[in-house]
Design an enzyme around this catalytic site. Structure first.
Site, PDB file in Angstrom:
ATOM      1  N   HIS A  19       0.851  -1.200   0.000  1.00  0.00           N
ATOM      2  CA  HIS A  19       0.000   0.000   0.000  1.00  0.00           C
ATOM      3  C   HIS A  19       0.887   1.251   0.000  1.00  0.00           C
ATOM      4  O   HIS A  19       2.121   1.135   0.005  1.00  0.00           O
ATOM      5  CB  HIS A  19      -0.987  -0.012   1.164  1.00  0.00           C
ATOM      6  CG  HIS A  19      -0.362  -0.141   2.525  1.00  0.00           C
ATOM      7  ND1 HIS A  19       0.595   0.720   3.012  1.00  0.00           N
ATOM      8  CD2 HIS A  19      -0.558  -1.065   3.507  1.00  0.00           C
ATOM      9  CE1 HIS A  19       0.933   0.365   4.232  1.00  0.00           C
ATOM     10  NE2 HIS A  19       0.260  -0.732   4.549  1.00  0.00           N
ATOM     11  N   HIS A  22       3.803   1.453   2.542  1.00  0.00           N
ATOM     12  CA  HIS A  22       5.038   0.752   2.159  1.00  0.00           C
ATOM     13  C   HIS A  22       5.753   1.536   1.054  1.00  0.00           C
ATOM     14  O   HIS A  22       6.981   1.659   1.048  1.00  0.00           O
ATOM     15  CB  HIS A  22       4.736  -0.649   1.596  1.00  0.00           C
ATOM     16  CG  HIS A  22       4.001  -1.555   2.536  1.00  0.00           C
ATOM     17  ND1 HIS A  22       2.778  -2.099   2.233  1.00  0.00           N
ATOM     18  CD2 HIS A  22       4.323  -2.000   3.781  1.00  0.00           C
ATOM     19  CE1 HIS A  22       2.383  -2.860   3.246  1.00  0.00           C
ATOM     20  NE2 HIS A  22       3.294  -2.814   4.193  1.00  0.00           N
ATOM     21  N   CYS A 127       1.878 -10.612  20.655  1.00  0.00           N
ATOM     22  CA  CYS A 127       1.049  -9.926  19.658  1.00  0.00           C
ATOM     23  C   CYS A 127       1.476 -10.437  18.282  1.00  0.00           C
ATOM     24  O   CYS A 127       2.622 -10.222  17.864  1.00  0.00           O
ATOM     25  CB  CYS A 127       1.222  -8.413  19.735  1.00  0.00           C
ATOM     26  SG  CYS A 127       0.407  -7.584  18.345  1.00  0.00           S
ATOM     27  N   CYS A 130       2.562  -7.546  15.802  1.00  0.00           N
ATOM     28  CA  CYS A 130       3.956  -7.078  15.936  1.00  0.00           C
ATOM     29  C   CYS A 130       4.925  -8.235  15.773  1.00  0.00           C
ATOM     30  O   CYS A 130       6.130  -8.015  15.678  1.00  0.00           O
ATOM     31  CB  CYS A 130       4.219  -6.486  17.320  1.00  0.00           C
ATOM     32  SG  CYS A 130       3.252  -5.060  17.753  1.00  0.00           S
ATOM     33  N   CYS A 145      -2.677  -4.220  22.453  1.00  0.00           N
ATOM     34  CA  CYS A 145      -1.446  -3.743  21.831  1.00  0.00           C
ATOM     35  C   CYS A 145      -1.728  -2.354  21.260  1.00  0.00           C
ATOM     36  O   CYS A 145      -2.701  -2.186  20.518  1.00  0.00           O
ATOM     37  CB  CYS A 145      -1.032  -4.702  20.704  1.00  0.00           C
ATOM     38  SG  CYS A 145       0.092  -3.926  19.533  1.00  0.00           S
ATOM     39  N   HIS A 148      -1.770  -2.417  17.267  1.00  0.00           N
ATOM     40  CA  HIS A 148      -2.768  -3.205  16.540  1.00  0.00           C
ATOM     41  C   HIS A 148      -4.152  -3.209  17.178  1.00  0.00           C
ATOM     42  O   HIS A 148      -5.097  -3.754  16.609  1.00  0.00           O
ATOM     43  CB  HIS A 148      -2.259  -4.638  16.322  1.00  0.00           C
ATOM     44  CG  HIS A 148      -1.038  -4.669  15.465  1.00  0.00           C
ATOM     45  ND1 HIS A 148       0.241  -4.646  15.982  1.00  0.00           N
ATOM     46  CD2 HIS A 148      -0.899  -4.641  14.122  1.00  0.00           C
ATOM     47  CE1 HIS A 148       1.114  -4.622  14.990  1.00  0.00           C
ATOM     48  NE2 HIS A 148       0.450  -4.606  13.857  1.00  0.00           N
ATOM     49  N   LYS A 300      -5.916   6.456   9.911  1.00  0.00           N
ATOM     50  CA  LYS A 300      -4.930   5.376   9.827  1.00  0.00           C
ATOM     51  C   LYS A 300      -5.395   4.384   8.760  1.00  0.00           C
ATOM     52  O   LYS A 300      -6.582   4.069   8.689  1.00  0.00           O
ATOM     53  CB  LYS A 300      -4.838   4.688  11.195  1.00  0.00           C
ATOM     54  CG  LYS A 300      -3.617   3.846  11.312  1.00  0.00           C
ATOM     55  CD  LYS A 300      -3.431   3.293  12.711  1.00  0.00           C
ATOM     56  CE  LYS A 300      -2.377   2.197  12.605  1.00  0.00           C
ATOM     57  NZ  LYS A 300      -2.256   1.388  13.768  1.00  0.00           N
ATOM     58  N   LYS A 303      -7.168  -2.427   6.895  1.00  0.00           N
ATOM     59  CA  LYS A 303      -8.052  -3.279   6.097  1.00  0.00           C
ATOM     60  C   LYS A 303      -9.474  -3.151   6.609  1.00  0.00           C
ATOM     61  O   LYS A 303     -10.424  -3.110   5.835  1.00  0.00           O
ATOM     62  CB  LYS A 303      -7.597  -4.741   6.189  1.00  0.00           C
ATOM     63  CG  LYS A 303      -6.476  -5.065   5.233  1.00  0.00           C
ATOM     64  CD  LYS A 303      -6.225  -6.556   5.216  1.00  0.00           C
ATOM     65  CE  LYS A 303      -4.873  -6.853   4.572  1.00  0.00           C
ATOM     66  NZ  LYS A 303      -4.275  -8.089   5.010  1.00  0.00           N
TER      67      LYS A 303
HETATM   68  N1  MSP Z   1       8.721  -6.848   8.405  1.00  0.00           N
HETATM   69  C1  MSP Z   1       8.828  -5.784   9.318  1.00  0.00           C
HETATM   70  C2  MSP Z   1      10.115  -5.024   9.099  1.00  0.00           C
HETATM   71  C3  MSP Z   1      11.362  -5.829   9.216  1.00  0.00           C
HETATM   72  S1  MSP Z   1      12.773  -4.863   8.854  1.00  0.00           S
HETATM   73  C4  MSP Z   1      14.077  -5.839   9.256  1.00  0.00           C
HETATM   74  C5  MSP Z   1       7.648  -4.813   9.119  1.00  0.00           C
HETATM   75  N2  MSP Z   1       6.957  -4.951   7.976  1.00  0.00           N
HETATM   76  S2  MSP Z   1       5.691  -4.034   7.573  1.00  0.00           S
HETATM   77  O1  MSP Z   1       5.262  -4.530   6.300  1.00  0.00           O
HETATM   78  O2  MSP Z   1       4.736  -4.019   8.631  1.00  0.00           O
HETATM   79  O3  MSP Z   1       6.246  -2.596   7.418  1.00  0.00           O
HETATM   80  C6  MSP Z   1       7.313  -2.323   6.533  1.00  0.00           C
HETATM   81  C7  MSP Z   1       7.696  -0.848   6.602  1.00  0.00           C
HETATM   82  O4  MSP Z   1       6.596  -0.075   6.109  1.00  0.00           O
HETATM   83  C8  MSP Z   1       7.965  -0.377   8.039  1.00  0.00           C
HETATM   84  O5  MSP Z   1       9.121   0.438   8.076  1.00  0.00           O
HETATM   85  C9  MSP Z   1       6.739   0.425   8.385  1.00  0.00           C
HETATM   86  O6  MSP Z   1       6.985   1.477   9.273  1.00  0.00           O
HETATM   87  C10 MSP Z   1       6.351   0.973   7.005  1.00  0.00           C
HETATM   88  N3  MSP Z   1       4.951   1.351   6.950  1.00  0.00           N
HETATM   89  C11 MSP Z   1       3.853   0.538   7.056  1.00  0.00           C
HETATM   90  N4  MSP Z   1       2.744   1.325   6.996  1.00  0.00           N
HETATM   91  C12 MSP Z   1       3.095   2.617   6.863  1.00  0.00           C
HETATM   92  C13 MSP Z   1       2.411   3.826   6.713  1.00  0.00           C
HETATM   93  N5  MSP Z   1       1.106   3.909   6.740  1.00  0.00           N
HETATM   94  N6  MSP Z   1       3.148   4.951   6.498  1.00  0.00           N
HETATM   95  C14 MSP Z   1       4.530   4.918   6.396  1.00  0.00           C
HETATM   96  N7  MSP Z   1       5.200   3.792   6.550  1.00  0.00           N
HETATM   97  C15 MSP Z   1       4.519   2.636   6.842  1.00  0.00           C
HETATM   98  O7  MSP Z   1       7.451  -3.967   9.972  1.00  0.00           O
END
Ligand code: MSP
Length: 519
Positions: A19, A22, A127, A130, A145, A148, A300, A303
């Site tokens: 999304h 990411h 959790c 996390c 948490c 979440h 925020k 889903k």
């Molecule tokens: N898999 C772990 C990270 C392991 S790194 C050794 C994880 N994955 S995640 O898919 O949940 O998130 C990946 C990255 O995307 C994280 O740095 C997280 O902060 C970032 N983001 C997820 N949603 C976000 C937003 N809504 N806005 C900005 N960044 C976001 O955590």
């Protein structure tokens, strides 16, 4: 000047599709990567997917497929999205890659041998969002948490634990002695506070509760818990080896200059990862940069709310030919570690104002005047030292300083500020009036000064908007791959620069109907 440069993103969980949260991080990192490529010869960017853990196992089961099938399909969605956004990573790592799994097993064994990992019967609150055990202090008032919003599960298991507490004092000292270690600086205190209460951490789960993970080599009844697995990607991706027989990339690029991650996972990086590296005797990364989070229309993304937006959707709805506008918006939406927001209206307004009306329009009208008054030719006598050259040099320095701190939004503002100056210069000097009055040399000088400045603007904006910058370079006849050290005061040489039919707008305004029709 640094010789080599290494930058990483967090690796994304693959239990869903990518999304724009990411995407924000991958764009952010790619902009830093592209900028540093203009200053340093050897640069490497690592990104990838984090594929083990209970969530994947459950999602795959519910879908009636194997975890690996789910990971293959979803990991590809991430690759496709990064392709669409012109993310120019050097390597994409998957934690299900064999070389990664092997090195993670070796790392675990080395820490066991060293006595930094030990077995312990444990009851804790887990959790699955996390993928971590939480302590009662971490929970909100309702016992959920805080990230979440769900009650963690009570789990009682015999697990392996890592002696995090052994490294506490060393980490505190390192953070205090290295101002740039945690960026932005305001986050360092947060980490120092968290360090006050740390305990040893669980680093494995019983295979009977989680099957989808890397087995502990010396004890196949346990799988290595996701964070040791995930964090190690930063070194396995370069070919780190516990026996010291590292690949060339590890020798060349480690330690990382920047780990770019979201603020939610700063603790794992600035405490857990650092302790693991200390235990392994591996050099520490130079900086960990925690970015803020992107909300959608101030909510925020989730889903359950149904407001998750894929980068592809934005590209399709606005019929974008390339990702530059989205990249630019994302880069400026959340300033230096603070949260930011995406809305269709803000997106359209920001890119129309900065990329179309301001930068694109300035180039377009200046080139048109050059064709109209001088048949597209730059004459020798137009070239002289001028105030815009000094301003450009100052801004370049400022932009580089901001990039050294990963503050790409403020750097973008500086660049657009320079375009504002150039627009003001054109309006003040009014080259069209000069031409009308027959002051052709003065008119030519003004046009030259602006076009010459646009070369520098294109080079500075390239990390954000590589396609727009390429189009500027095509029209101004210079190589967009120039390094910043190759920038000279006068970049455009005398001679025919352009003809009427070669002039094309570098960015077309996003049609205002889109946002209006959507809601
Ligand atoms: N898999 C772990 C990270 C392991 S790194 C050794 C994880 N994955 S995640 O898919 O949940 O998130 C990946 C990255 O995307 C994280 O740095 C997280 O902060 C970032 N983001 C997820 N949603 C976000 C937003 N809504 N806005 C900005 N960044 C976001 O955590």
């Amino acid at each position: 000047m640094m010789e080599n440069f290494y930058i990483t993103t967090a690796i994304d969980y693959v239990n869903g599709a990518p999304h724009i949260g990411h995407a924000f991080e991958k764009i952010y990192t790619d902009i830093l990567f592209r900028h540093f490529k203009k200053r340093i010869d050897n640069c490497f960017m690592l990104t990838g997917t984090d594929e083990h853990g209970i969530k994947i196992q459950k999602t795959a089961k519910a879908a009636g497929i194997t975890p690996k099938e789910l990971c293959d399909a979803n990991s590809n969605l991430f690759k496709e999205a990064w392709n669409l956004l012109d993310i120019s990573y050097s390597k994409f790592i998957r934690t299900t890659d064999d070389y990664h799994k092997k090195t993670v097993q070796d790392i675990f064994e080395k820490l066991l041998e060293k006595g930094d990992i030990y077995k312990h019967q444990y009851t804790g609150l887990y959790c699955s969002g996390c993928e971590t055990f939480l302590s009662p202090k971490d929970l909100d008032e309702e016992g959920n948490c805080p990230v979440h919003g769900k009650k963690p599960e009570e789990v009682s298991e015999e697990n392996y634990f890592f002696k995090l507490t052994k490294y506490k004092d060393k980490i505190i000292e390192h953070i205090k002695n290295n101002k740039d270690f945690i960026l932005p600086e305001f986050r360092a205190n947060e980490v120092l506070n968290q360090l006050e209460n740390i305990e040893d951490i669980s680093v494995s789960r019983a295979k009977s509760s989680v099957e989808w993970g890397i087995e502990v080599k010396s004890d196949p009844s346990q799988v290595i818990y996701v964070w040791i697995d995930a964090l190690s990607n930063y070194i396995t991706g370069l070919g780190y080896s516990v026996d010291g027989n590292h690949d060339e990339n590890f020798k060349k690029f480690w330690p990382a200059n920047f780990h770019i991650i979201g603020k939610d996972i700063l603790k794992f990086h600035s405490i857990y990862w650092i302790a693991i590296l200390m235990a392994l005797g591996v050099e520490l990364p130079k900086s960990i940069y925690a970015h803020g989070w992107i909300t959608i229309d101030k909510n925020k993304m989730s889903k359950s709310t149904g407001n998750v937006i894929a980068p592809k959707t934005v590209m399709e709805e606005f019929e974008l030919k390339n990702p530059d506008a989205l990249r630019y918006f994302m880069a400026t939406a959340a300033v230096n570690g603070k949260d930011g927001n995406y809305s269709d209206i803000d997106f359209k307004e920001k890119v129309n104002a900065d990329l179309a009306n301001n930068m694109g329009n300035l180039l377009n009208r200046t080139l048109n005047m050059l064709v109209k008054y001088f048949d597209g030719e730059i004459k020798e006598k137009f070239i002289s030292d001028n105030e815009l050259n000094q301003k450009a040099a100052n801004i370049q320095k400022e932009v580089e300083n901001l990039f050294d701190k990963c503050d790409i939004a403020s750097a973008a503002n500086c660049i657009i500020g320079l375009v504002d100056e150039a627009n003001k210069y054109v309006n003040d000097t009014a080259p069209w009036s000069l031409a009308k009055e027959g002051k052709m040399d003065e008119c030519g000088k003004v046009l030259y000064n602006v076009l010459n400045l646009m070369v520098k603007i294109a080079l500075l904006i390239e990390p954000y908007c590589p396609n727009i910058a390429q189009s500027m370079a095509n029209q101004l006849k210079f190589d967009i791959n120039l390094k910043y050290t190759e920038i000279q005061p006068n970049m455009i040489k005398p001679g025919k620069l352009i003809s009427k039919d070669e002039i094309i707008p570098v960015f077309l305004r996003l049609d205002s109907e889109f946002a209006a029709n959507k809601k």
